[in-house]
Design an enzyme around this catalytic site. Structure first.
Site, PDB file in Angstrom:
ATOM      1  N   HIS A 116     -69.086 -24.809 -51.938  1.00  0.00           N
ATOM      2  CA  HIS A 116     -69.004 -24.423 -53.352  1.00  0.00           C
ATOM      3  C   HIS A 116     -68.383 -23.028 -53.407  1.00  0.00           C
ATOM      4  O   HIS A 116     -69.047 -22.017 -53.574  1.00  0.00           O
ATOM      5  CB  HIS A 116     -70.395 -24.432 -53.992  1.00  0.00           C
ATOM      6  N   ASP A 146     -68.777 -28.540 -59.827  1.00  0.00           N
ATOM      7  CA  ASP A 146     -67.366 -28.698 -59.463  1.00  0.00           C
ATOM      8  C   ASP A 146     -66.908 -30.136 -59.722  1.00  0.00           C
ATOM      9  O   ASP A 146     -65.796 -30.376 -60.198  1.00  0.00           O
ATOM     10  CB  ASP A 146     -67.161 -28.341 -57.990  1.00  0.00           C
TER      11      ASP A 146
END
Length: 364
Positions: free
Chosen positions: A220, A192
Site C-alpha cells: 500500500h 486502492d
C-alpha cells in the site's frame, strides 16, 4: 362412519395442525432472536478515519444490518478528551445496533474480548523524518498493542491494519502477537482496489457496481500495481473485459496506474487532509467481505501473508486477489501473469523486502 369416530379424527387433525403452527411460531421466534454483539476495536479512534468509521460500524455497514456491536475506542492520552467527545456523539446518535461504547487510553482495556480489531492508530511520517525514524515509532506502538491483543482479545480475533506503512505494521504486529494466526492479520489495500474500480467506472461512464475483479498487487504505497488484466464490466450483452472496453492500453498501463498509486497524495493536495471517508468505507468493505463472504465470481484485494503464490516471497504481507467464505480468505490461484505485470509485482515486492529489513533492524 360412526359420528364419534369422525369427531375423534377431526380432533386429532386439529391437534396436529395446532401443534404444527406452534412449531412454526417457535422456529420464527428462534430466527428473530437478536444476535450476540460483536466487539469491534478501533485504535486512533479520535482521529479522522476513526471519526468516519465508528458511525459506519454502528449503523451496520461493516457487519450487516442485523448484527449488534459494542465499540472499543482506543487513542493516546493527549487525545482522551476528543475521544470522549466521539463517545458522546455515538450515544447521541442513538444507533439501534450499538449496544455499548468503551472509550479508553489503556490498550489492555481496549483489547478485552474484542472479535475484530481495526488498527487505525500509528505514527505518521513528518517533514524531515527518515523512514527508519517512522518505523521505529510504529514498532513501539504496535509492540504494545500487539501484546494487548494477544493476551486479551477473543480467540479468533480478526485484525485489519490501516496505519501506514500498513503492510509492514501488520508484519510488526504479528511479530509481537505470535499466537494470533497469520490468517487473522491483514492490512488494507481495499482502498486502492476501490480507487481502481472508480477510475474504470469514470473512464467508461458505467456504474461502479458493474466493474469487478481489478487487483491491487503488493504494497500500500506508490509502488503498488493496480492490474485490470482480469477485470470485467457487466454490460447489456454480458460481461466484457475491461481492456476490450477501454481500448486504450497506453492509458491502462500508465496514467491509470499512476492515478491509483498517487490518489492519496492528490486528495491531500485538494483537501489539505488525508483520505478519511474513503478509507473508512474501504475498511468496512474489507471486514464485511472477510466475515460475510465475497459474491460468487468476484474477488477483492487484501494485504495478507504470502504463502509463495505468484512467486512472492513467503512471510511478506502482500496484497493479493482473494475470495472469502465462512470468515476465511483464500488467494485466487491460476491467474495468467504477463511480463509487464511480473515486473510491477516484483518491484513492489522488493520494496516490501526492504521495509521488512528496516523494521527488523528497529526490533533489534
Amino acid at each position: 362412519m360412526d359420528h364419534a369416530v369422525l369427531l375423534q379424527k377431526i380432533l386429532v387433525v386439529s391437534f396436529i395442525v395446532a401443534l404444527f403452527w406452534k412449531i412454526i411460531r417457535y422456529m420464527c421466534n428462534l430466527l428473530n432472536v437478536e444476535k450476540e454483539p460483536v466487539r469491534v476495536l478501533v485504535t486512533g479512534a479520535a482521529g479522522q478515519i476513526g471519526y468516519a468509521i465508528v458511525p459506519m460500524i454502528a449503523r451496520g455497514v461493516m457487519l450487516g444490518p442485523d448484527q449488534p456491536v459494542i465499540l472499543h475506542l482506543l487513542d493516546i492520552e493527549p487525545a482522551a478528551e476528543a475521544l470522549n467527545g466521539v463517545k458522546m456523539e455515538l450515544i447521541d446518535a442513538a444507533f439501534p445496533l450499538l449496544k455499548g461504547v468503551i472509550a479508553t487510553t489503556d490498550p489492555i482495556e481496549a483489547c478485552m474480548g474484542v472479535n475484530i480489531a481495526v488498527m487505525v492508530g500509528g505514527f505518521p511520517r513528518k517533514e524531515g523524518m527518515e523512514r527508519k525514524d517512522v518505523m521505529s515509532k510504529n514498532v513501539s506502538i504496535y509492540k504494545a498493542q500487539a501484546s494487548a491483543l494477544e493476551k486479551h482479545a477473543a480467540e479468533d480475533c480478526k485484525v485489519l491494519v490501516i496505519a501506514n506503512p500498513a503492510n509492514t505494521n501488520a508484519l510488526i504486529l504479528k511479530e509481537f502477537a505470535p499466537s494470533i494466526p497469520e490468517k487473522n492479520i491483514t492490512c488494507l489495500t481495499r482502498l486502492d482496489h476501490n480507487r481502481a474500480l472508480g477510475q474504470i467506472s469514470e473512464s467508461l461512464d458505467v456504474q461502479v457496481s458493474d466493474v469487478k475483479n481489478v487487483i491491487i498487487w503488493g504494497n500500500h504505497s506508490s509502488t503498488q500495481y493496480p492490474d485490470v488484466n482480469h477485470a470485467t464490466v457487466q454490460t447489456s450483452s454480458g460481461e466484457k473485459p475491461v481492456r476490450e472496453l477501454v481500448s486504450d492500453d497506453k492509458w491502462l498501463n500508465a496514467e491509470f496506474i499512476t492515478t491509483v498509486q498517487q490518489r492519496g497524495a492528490a486528495i491531500i493536495k485538494a483537501r489539505k487532509l488525508s483520505s478519511a471517508l474513503s478509507a473508512a468505507s474501504a475498511a468496512c468493505d474489507h471486514i464485511r467481505d472477510w466475515v460475510l463472504g465475497t459474491p460468487e465470481g468476484t474477488w477483492v484485494s487484501m494485504g495478507v501473508y504470502s504463502d509463495g503464490s505468484y512467486g512472492i516471497q513467503p512471510g511478506l504481507v502482500y496484497s493479493f486477489p482473494v475470495t472469502c467464505k465462512k470468515g476465511k480468505w483464500s488467494i485466487v490461484q491460476g491467474l495468467k501473469i504477463d511480463e509487464f505485470s511480473r515486473a510491477k509485482m516484483d518491484a513492489t515486492a522488493k520494496e516490501l523486502v526492504e521495509e521488512k529489513s528496516l523494521a527488523y533492524s528497529c526490533l533489534n
